[in-house]
Design an enzyme around this catalytic site. Structure first.
Site, PDB file in Angstrom:
ATOM      1  N   ASP A 107       3.758  13.782 -17.906  1.00  0.00           N
ATOM      2  CA  ASP A 107       3.737  14.472 -19.192  1.00  0.00           C
ATOM      3  C   ASP A 107       4.972  14.119 -20.019  1.00  0.00           C
ATOM      4  O   ASP A 107       5.543  13.045 -19.843  1.00  0.00           O
ATOM      5  CB  ASP A 107       3.622  15.986 -18.935  1.00  0.00           C
ATOM      6  CG  ASP A 107       2.824  16.703 -20.010  1.00  0.00           C
ATOM      7  OD1 ASP A 107       3.223  16.627 -21.178  1.00  0.00           O
ATOM      8  OD2 ASP A 107       1.801  17.343 -19.692  1.00  0.00           O
ATOM      9  N   HIS A 150       5.196  20.046 -24.711  1.00  0.00           N
ATOM     10  CA  HIS A 150       3.905  19.869 -24.042  1.00  0.00           C
ATOM     11  C   HIS A 150       4.034  19.915 -22.512  1.00  0.00           C
ATOM     12  O   HIS A 150       3.300  20.635 -21.835  1.00  0.00           O
ATOM     13  CB  HIS A 150       3.336  18.525 -24.511  1.00  0.00           C
ATOM     14  CG  HIS A 150       1.928  18.238 -24.118  1.00  0.00           C
ATOM     15  ND1 HIS A 150       1.598  17.695 -22.905  1.00  0.00           N
ATOM     16  CD2 HIS A 150       0.766  18.396 -24.794  1.00  0.00           C
ATOM     17  CE1 HIS A 150       0.284  17.527 -22.850  1.00  0.00           C
ATOM     18  NE2 HIS A 150      -0.244  17.943 -23.994  1.00  0.00           N
ATOM     19  N   SER A 169      -5.583  19.302 -22.853  1.00  0.00           N
ATOM     20  CA  SER A 169      -4.281  19.200 -22.180  1.00  0.00           C
ATOM     21  C   SER A 169      -3.933  20.480 -21.435  1.00  0.00           C
ATOM     22  O   SER A 169      -3.291  20.442 -20.392  1.00  0.00           O
ATOM     23  CB  SER A 169      -3.168  18.985 -23.209  1.00  0.00           C
ATOM     24  OG  SER A 169      -3.070  17.651 -23.567  1.00  0.00           O
TER      25      SER A 169
END
Ligand SMILES: *[C@@H]1O[C@H](CO)[C@@H](O)[C@H](O)[C@H]1NC(C)=O
Ligand SMILES: *[C@@H]1O[C@H](CO)[C@@H](O)[C@H](O)[C@H]1NC(C)=O
Ligand SMILES: *[C@@H]1O[C@H](CO)[C@@H](O)[C@H](O)[C@H]1NC(C)=O
Ligand SMILES: *[C@@H]1O[C@H](CO)[C@@H](O)[C@H](O)[C@H]1NC(C)=O
Ligand SMILES: *[C@@H]1O[C@H](CO)[C@@H](O)[C@H](O)[C@H]1NC(C)=O
Ligand SMILES: *[C@@H]1O[C@H](CO)[C@@H](O)[C@H](O)[C@H]1NC(C)=O
Ligand SMILES: *[C@@H]1O[C@H](CO)[C@@H](O)[C@H](O)[C@H]1NC(C)=O
Length: 574
Positions: free
Chosen positions: A140, A205, A531
Site C-alpha cells: 500500500d 490510504h 480498496s
C-alpha cells in the site's frame, strides 16, 4: 563468475536513458522466469540474470547499467531497461516465462465490523494468542505507526517466524510490536517524483487499510464528531507488516513484485492489496504472478476488485488464486439538514464537518451570482470557475448544479457554503471543503432553486452532518462488475465486503481531504472504494485461519465464499 554488482542484490534504480526516437528508448520491463528452485544460491540467480541480459544487449557495461533489480526469493526474474526488440528476444530465451512492460497502477480509493457481526474483541483468550501470531502483509502507501489504532500496549514481541525488516526514512518513527514490519520499494523512480524514500504514509490510504484489517479498538473515534464510536480492525490482535509500493506517481509493477517476493520470505500469513490495474494475461500481470507465488507458500492474497462499476466487465485482479473483493455498503448514511428562510426543512447528503451555528446566510445561485456578460463562455448554473463574481458570492451559500468541484470554486470566492445538485443519487459521500451538502436535482434541488428565484431575500443554513440508519447491504455502484475478460469461465468478483464510507485510521501528514489548503487533520477519516473492502476480506480470512491454521488459501477462500450471503445489487434510493 560473479558479476561485480553482486553485493547490491536489490539494487537501486540506475537512471539510464538513450537519447532518440521512441523505438530506441529504453523502457522498464519485467522478465519473469518462474519459481526459484529450492536451495538455489542468490548469486547464481543473479549471474543467470546477468548472462541473459549480456546475451541480449551484447555489451557488459550496457547489461549492468540496464538492470534495475533481481528478484530471487520465491519469484525468479528481474527488471531491466530494454529496447522493444531486446524484450522480444529475451522472451524467446529458454527459461523465460514472459517479458512485459512495467506499468503503473492506481489505488482503489468502523463500525463495519459490528455490522458484519464479528465480536468486538476475542472473548477467548487462547484464540487471541493464536491471532497475535498472525501477520497481515499489506502492499500500500505506507503506514503512520503513531496512530492510536497501532498502539502496541500489551503485545509481546513479534512471532518467532517473522523475518521482516523495518526500514528507516523521513518522518517515520519506527515499528513497534503491532506494526512489526515496514519496507518501501521505489525502484521505478525516474527522478520525476519528489517523494522521499520512507515507509511513512503521506497519503492516508495504507494507514486506513491496515487499521481496517488489524487496528486495535479505539474508543470515541470519529471525524470531527461524525460517526463517533469504537473503530477497530477485524483481527485486532494480529500483527501488521506494511510494504510501501505506492507513491505520488502510482504503484509500479516492479515494486509490487519486489514487495511480494519479500513479504513471502518475511513470513506474512496473508496479503491484502488495494491496488488496481487493467486486467492482463496472468503472465503479464505483476499481481497475478506475486499472488501465485504467495499461494504456493500457503499465503492467501485478497485484492480490491476495482472502482469502475457499474459498467460490466470492469473487474480487476481476477487470477483464480486471488480473493477478488467488491464493495458493499454498511447500514449507515450521512445526511445534513438544510433549513430555508421560509422555514422549509429538507436534507442533503455528504460529509460536512462544519457547523454554521444555526445562523442563516444569504442564499443565491449561479445565475444570480454571475459576472458574465452575454458573450462570455462558461456554465453559470454549474458555478464554473471564472463565471461568478467574488462580490456576489462572498458570505453567501451558493446553489450549483454539478458534481464534486463546486465546493472548491465557492471556497476560492469566499462563499459561506454551497448546495450542489446532482442528477443521479450517488452512494459515495464526499468530505466537503466548506459547509456544503449534495441534493438530487429532481428530488429537492429544483425546489431550492425555485425558492431562490422567487424570493426577494433568500436565506439558508446547512447543518453539520449526522449519521442515520439505512437498509444494507447493497453493492456500491462504483464497485467493478464481472464478467472478467481474461478467463471468462471463472466468475469474479468472489465476494463483497464493506467499502462505503469506512471509518479508519489516518495519517497526520495530510489533511482529511488531501488538500494542502485544508487545515483539518484527524486521526480517523472516511474512505470509500474496493480498496477498503479488500482488508475486510483479508481480516475475515485471518480470522478463519486463526481457527484453522492448516487450511490452504483455497480452503479459506472457499469457506468465505460459501458462507457469504447473496444480496441484490441496487443503488441507494434517497
Ligand atoms: C505480454 O507482454 C508482451 C510484452 O509487452 C506483449 O508482447 C504480449 O503481447 C503480452 N501478452 C498479452 C497476452 O497481453
Ligand atoms: C464469546 O462471544 C460470543 C459472541 O458474543 C458468544 O456467542 C460466545 O458464547 C462467547 N464465548 C465465550 C467462551 O464466552
Ligand atoms: C478458543 O479458541 C481455541 C483456539 O482457537 C479453540 O481451540 C477453542 O475451541 C475456543 N474455545 C471456545 C470456547 O470457543
Ligand atoms: C515530514 O513532516 C514535515 C512536517 O509535517 C513535513 O513538512 C515534511 O514534508 C514531511 N516529510 C515527508 C517525507 O512526509
Ligand atoms: C468574474 O469574477 C472572477 C473572479 O470572481 C474573475 O476571475 C473573472 O475574470 C470575472 N469575469 C468578468 C467577465 O468580469
Ligand atoms: C451545466 O452543467 C450542468 C451540471 O453538470 C448540466 O446539467 C447542464 O446541462 C450544463 N449546462 C450547459 C448549458 O452546458
Ligand atoms: C432559476 O433561475 C435561473 C436563471 O433565470 C434558471 O436558469 C433556472 O432554471 C431557474 N430555476 C428553476 C428551478 O426554475
Amino acid at each position: 563468475m560473479i558479476p561485480s554488482f553482486a553485493s547490491a542484490f536489490m539494487c537501486l534504480a540506475t537512471a539510464y536513458c538513450v537519447q532518440g526516437s521512441p523505438e530506441n528508448e529504453r523502457k522498464p520491463y519485467i522478465v519473469y522466469m518462474g519459481e526459484v528452485a529450492e536451495h538455489r544460491a542468490r548469486l547464481s540467480i543473479m549471474d543467470e540474470h546477468h548472462q541473459l541480459l549480456l546475451r541480449t544487449v551484447g555489451d557488459e557495461d550496457m547489461a549492468r547499467e540496464s538492470k534495475i533489480c533481481s528478484y530471487g526469493k520465491s519469484i525468479n526474474g528481474f527488471a531491466a531497461r530494454l529496447l522493444p526488440d531486446e524484450a522480444k528476444r529475451l522472451a524467446e530465451e529458454d527459461g523465460v516465462a514472459s517479458v512485459f512492460e512495467n506499468t503503473r497502477r492506481k489505488l482503489l480509493t468502523t463500525r463495519s465490523w459490528d455490522f458484519l457481526g464479528l465480536p468486538p474483541t476475542s472473548n477467548n483468550s487462547s484464540n487471541a494468542i493464536v491471532e497475535s501470531n498472525i501477520i497481515l502483509g499489506l502492499l500500500d502507501t505506507g503506514i503512520w505507526p503513531g496512530s492510536p489504532s497501532f498502539n502496541d500496549k500489551g503485545y509481546g514481541p513479534p512471532p518467532a517466524k517473522w523475518k521482516g525488516k523495518c526500514d528507516k526514512g523521513a518522518n517515520f518513527t519506527g515499528c513497534n510490536n503491532k506494526v512489526i514490519g515496514a519496507r518501501y520499494y521505489h525502484l521505478d523512480n525516474d527522478g520525476s517524483s519528489t517523494d522521499e524514500p520512507t515507509p511513512v504514509d503521506t497519503d492516508g490510504h495504507g494507514t486506513h487499510t491496515a487499521s481496517t484489517a488489524a487496528g486495535i479498538p479505539v474508543k470515541d473515534s470519529s471525524v470531527y464528531g461524525i460517526a463517533k464510536g469504537t473503530a477497530r480492525g477485524g483481527v485486532p490482535s494480529a500483527r501488521i507488516a506494511m510494504y510501501k509500493v505506492c507513491w505520488s506517481d502510482g504503484c509500479s509493477d516492479m515494486d509490487i513484485l519486489a514487495a511480494f517476493d519479500d513479504a513471502i520470505a518475511d513470513g506474512v500469513d496473508l496479503i491484502s492489496l488495494s491496488i488496481g490495474g487493467n486486467s492482463k494475461e496472468y503472465f503479464n500481470d505483476s499481481v497475478a504472478i506475486g499472488s501465485f507465488h504467495a499461494m504456493r507458500k500457503g499465503i492467501l492474497t485478497s485484492c480490491a476488485a476495482g472502482n469502475d462499476g457499474p459498467t460490466l466487465a470492469t473487474v480487476e485482479n481476477v487470477a483464480p488464486w486471488i480473493l477478488t473483493v467488491g464493495a458493499s455498503s454498511i447500514d449507515r448514511q450521512f445526511t445534513s439538514t438544510i433549513k430555508l428562510g421560509d422555514g422549509t426543512i429538507t436534507s442533503g447528503y455528504g460529509i460536512n464537518t462544519f457547523s454554521m451555528k444555526n445562523k442563516m446566510y444569504p442564499f443565491t445561485n449561479g445565475a444570480h451570482a454571475t459576472n458574465l456578460t452575454g458573450n462570455d463562455y462558461g456554465n453559470i448554473s454549474a458555478c464554473d470557475s471564472g463565471t461568478l463574481g467574488k462580490n456576489k458570492v462572498k458570505g453567501k451559500i451558493v446553489y450549483c448544479l454539478g458534481d464534486s468541484s463546486q465546493d472548491h470554486t465557492i471556497r476560492m470566492l469566499d462563499g459561506a457554503g454551497t448546495i450542489v445538485a446532482i442528477d443521479e443519487p450517488s452512494d459515495n459521500y464526499l468530505l466537503t471543503l466548506i459547509p456544503a451538502t449534495y441534493v438530487v436535482r429532481s428530488k429537492n434541488g429544483d425546489k431550492l432553486d425555485r425558492y431562490i428565484n422567487s424570493t426577494r431575500n433568500p436565506h439558508a443554513v446547512i447543518y453539520k452532518t449526522k449519521t442515520v440508519h439505512m437498509a444494507a447491504p447493497f453493492v456500491a455502484s462504483f464497485s467493478s462488475r464481472g464478467p472478467q475478460l481474461t478467463n471468462p469461465n471463472i466468475l469474479k468478483p468472489d465476494i463483497t465486503a464493506p467499502g462505503l464510507n469506512v471509518l479508519g485510521a489516518y495519517t497526520e501528514l495530510t489533511s482529511i481531504t488531501g488538500e494542502s489548503t485544508d487545515r483539518r487533520y484527524s486521526a480517523f477519516n472516511f474512505m470509500s472504494g474496493t480498496s477498503m473492502s479488500s482488508p475486510h476480506a483479508s481480516a475475515a480470512a485471518a480470522y478463519v485461519k486463526s481457527f484453522h491454521p492448516d487450511w490452504s488459501p483455497a480452503a479459506i477462500k472457499s469457506a468465505l465464499m460459501t458462507t457469504g450471503k447473496t444480496s441484490k445489487s441496487h443503488q441507494a434510493n434517497r
